[in-house]
Write a protein that holds these residues in place. Structure first.
Motif, mmCIF file in Angstrom:
data_model
loop_
_atom_site.group_PDB
_atom_site.id
_atom_site.type_symbol
_atom_site.label_atom_id
_atom_site.label_comp_id
_atom_site.label_asym_id
_atom_site.label_seq_id
_atom_site.Cartn_x
_atom_site.Cartn_y
_atom_site.Cartn_z
ATOM 1 N N VAL A 165 2.664 -4.317 5.495
ATOM 2 C CA VAL A 165 2.397 -3.116 4.782
ATOM 3 C C VAL A 165 1.048 -2.844 4.612
ATOM 4 O O VAL A 165 0.176 -3.576 3.876
ATOM 5 N N CYS A 166 0.700 -1.657 5.229
ATOM 6 C CA CYS A 166 -0.618 -1.298 5.390
ATOM 7 C C CYS A 166 -0.846 0.088 4.574
ATOM 8 O O CYS A 166 -0.113 0.995 4.834
ATOM 9 N N GLY A 167 -1.989 0.143 3.908
ATOM 10 C CA GLY A 167 -2.213 1.356 3.309
ATOM 11 C C GLY A 167 -3.431 1.545 2.645
ATOM 12 O O GLY A 167 -4.309 0.559 2.802
ATOM 13 N N GLY A 168 -3.996 2.552 2.201
ATOM 14 C CA GLY A 168 -5.288 2.825 1.510
ATOM 15 C C GLY A 168 -4.817 3.738 0.247
ATOM 16 O O GLY A 168 -4.070 4.434 -0.005
ATOM 17 N N THR A 169 -5.718 3.382 -0.843
ATOM 18 C CA THR A 169 -5.652 4.104 -2.195
ATOM 19 C C THR A 169 -6.755 4.372 -2.871
ATOM 20 O O THR A 169 -7.928 3.603 -2.713
ATOM 21 N N GLU A 170 -6.865 5.453 -3.655
ATOM 22 C CA GLU A 170 -8.168 5.892 -4.292
ATOM 23 C C GLU A 170 -7.790 6.661 -5.623
ATOM 24 O O GLU A 170 -6.944 7.451 -5.542
ATOM 25 N N ALA A 171 -8.468 6.101 -6.788
ATOM 26 C CA ALA A 171 -8.438 7.132 -7.922
ATOM 27 C C ALA A 171 -9.905 7.154 -8.589
ATOM 28 O O ALA A 171 -10.044 6.337 -9.439
ATOM 29 N N ALA A 172 -10.632 8.025 -7.986
ATOM 30 C CA ALA A 172 -12.100 8.029 -8.351
ATOM 31 C C ALA A 172 -12.377 9.220 -9.003
ATOM 32 O O ALA A 172 -13.783 9.798 -8.866
ATOM 33 N N ILE A 173 -11.736 10.075 -9.495
ATOM 34 C CA ILE A 173 -11.824 11.447 -10.283
ATOM 35 C C ILE A 173 -12.226 11.117 -11.599
ATOM 36 O O ILE A 173 -11.490 11.131 -12.362
#
Length: 421
Positions: A190-198
């Motif tokens: 299971v491959c992915g990327g995530t971001e929450a930088a606001i």
């Protein structure tokens, strides 16, 4: 594919939460329709910032996952869990029997990690003292928290890895998953990327280094949906976005044995470094060129079969031109025959989540034989000689290849080549 690694790797599941939709169907429909998710920031803390727009998630993760569980997770991990859960179900693995957890791996990336948790707890330390700092602060803010969260949720015991390569991180997670499958270390990854930088600190920092577009900021700044404009002569920086993308990769043998639907094949990946500048791309695009060449060489791809590129194209003056040079260097005269798009024109730039979200869009473009448009391209920069789709564009039938490019601060370059089925 090299003779020593005969395993074919396929994509069997997709998951997304993005500024234009809370799942894959709504996100894909919005991308094809050319709808932007960039909005004005309404939070009080945004009023004094030099940039007051962003691609905020269309659906809050707490509307999808349990609120009690969500409180124990940084927003990056919340997004990762939403996208991974959708991809897992889409792959038909939620009800699958006989999957060996020791043959199941996770490669989930983030460029910055749990920065909002870090900053919130720092504020708590200053204002309320050390005893009020959350005992969960460290497991929430650590960069590998999203991968760990997905691994715990799915019971994945082969590995839980976290590439951290700035804006190339999500695509590098897919490259890592591909490698692990070809090496025989897993059957499913299971491959992915995530971001929450606001967050005000991140926005101020990016703005002060002249990376963000300042167009449409302020109370009378105009329409925020028109600001992200890759390859347009009026581009002046990227728009910060948030969310996650996820793909389930399997060996073809494993997928066929369980009767899985196959969206696409993963033909090859290229990972390189510029060693040029901590923030600026090599103006000649030499590192990115090598990454794309490696991806198509690893997949034994005839460059003439490349029909589509989901470009990194963030809407920065230098980066957009450099990527055009890369494609010409790799594809030669065929570069102007390829349908190129930048979905960042609608989603903004998800940093460590960008490559994974755009991998989902690339796979869907192959699967449905249609490229999403690039919006806001009113006056194409003459320095960029590419066939850029400004409306949804049909792709050829037959065996075709699509590239997904990602380039990050520090000179990180990743290209992944996907093939049709």
């Amino acid at each position: 594919m090299p003779a020593s690694t005969p395993r074919r790797i396929v994509v069997t599941g997709l998951g997304v939460t993005s500024p234009v939709g809370g799942d894959v169907p709504t996100t894909w429909e919005a991308l094809l329709a050319g709808r932007s998710g960039v909005r004005r920031l309404e939070q009080e803390w945004a009023a004094d910032l030099p940039v007051q727009i962003a691609g905020q998630a269309a659906v809050e993760p707490t509307e999808i996952i349990d609120r009690v569980k969500a409180r124990r997770l940084d927003r990056t991990s919340q997004f990762a869990l939403v996208a991974a859960t959708e991809a897992w179900a889409d792959a038909g693995l939620a009800d699958a029997e006989g999957l060996d957890p020791e043959r199941l791996g996770v490669a989930f990336a983030s460029g910055i990690g749990g920065v909002t948790t870090l900053l919130a707890n720092h504020d708590t330390l200053k204002e309320k003292g050390p005893r009020r700092v959350s005992p969960l602060a460290v497991p929430m803010l650590m960069p590998n928290a999203p991968a760990a969260t997905v691994s715990l949720h799915l019971g994945a015991r082969a590995f839980a890895s976290t590439p951290v390569s700035a804006c190339a991180s999500g695509n590098e997670a897919i490259s890592l998953g591909l490698d692990q499958l070809r090496l025989g270390r897993a059957d499913v990854v299971v491959c992915g990327g995530t971001e929450a930088a606001i967050h005000p600190l991140n926005i101020a920092a990016f703005a002060n280094m002249m990376a963000l577009s300042k167009t449409a900021s302020g109370p009378d700044g105009g329409d925020p949906t028109t600001v992200s404009r890759p390859w347009d002569t009026g581009r002046d920086g990227f728009v910060l976005g948030e969310g996650a993308g996820c793909v389930v990769l399997e060996t073809e043998e494993h997928a066929l044995a369980r009767g899985a639907r196959i969206y696409a094949t993963v033909l090859g990946a290229g990972v390189t470094a510029d060693a040029h500048d901590i923030a600026q791309p090599d103006p000649e695009g030499r590192g990115g060129t090598r990454a794309i060449k490696r991806a198509i060489a690893e997949g034994d791809v005839d460059p003439a079969t490349v029909a589509h590129v989901n470009a990194h194209a963030t809407s920065t003056p230098q980066g957009d031109i450099a990527e055009g040079l890369m494609l010409h260097a790799v594809l030669g005269s065929h570069a102007t025959d390829v349908v190129v798009t930048s979905t960042k024109s609608m989603t903004g730039h998800l940093l460590g989540g960008a490559g994974a979200l755009e991998a989902v869009a690339t796979v869907l473009a192959l699967h449905h034989r249609v490229s999403p448009p690039t919006i806001n391209l009113d006056d194409q920069d003459p320095a960029v000689e590419l066939d850029i789709a400004i409306k949804a564009r049909d792709l050829p039938q037959g065996d075709i290849v699509a590239l997904n490019n990602s380039f990050g601060f520090g000179g990180a370059n990743v290209a992944v080549a996907f093939g049709s089925v």
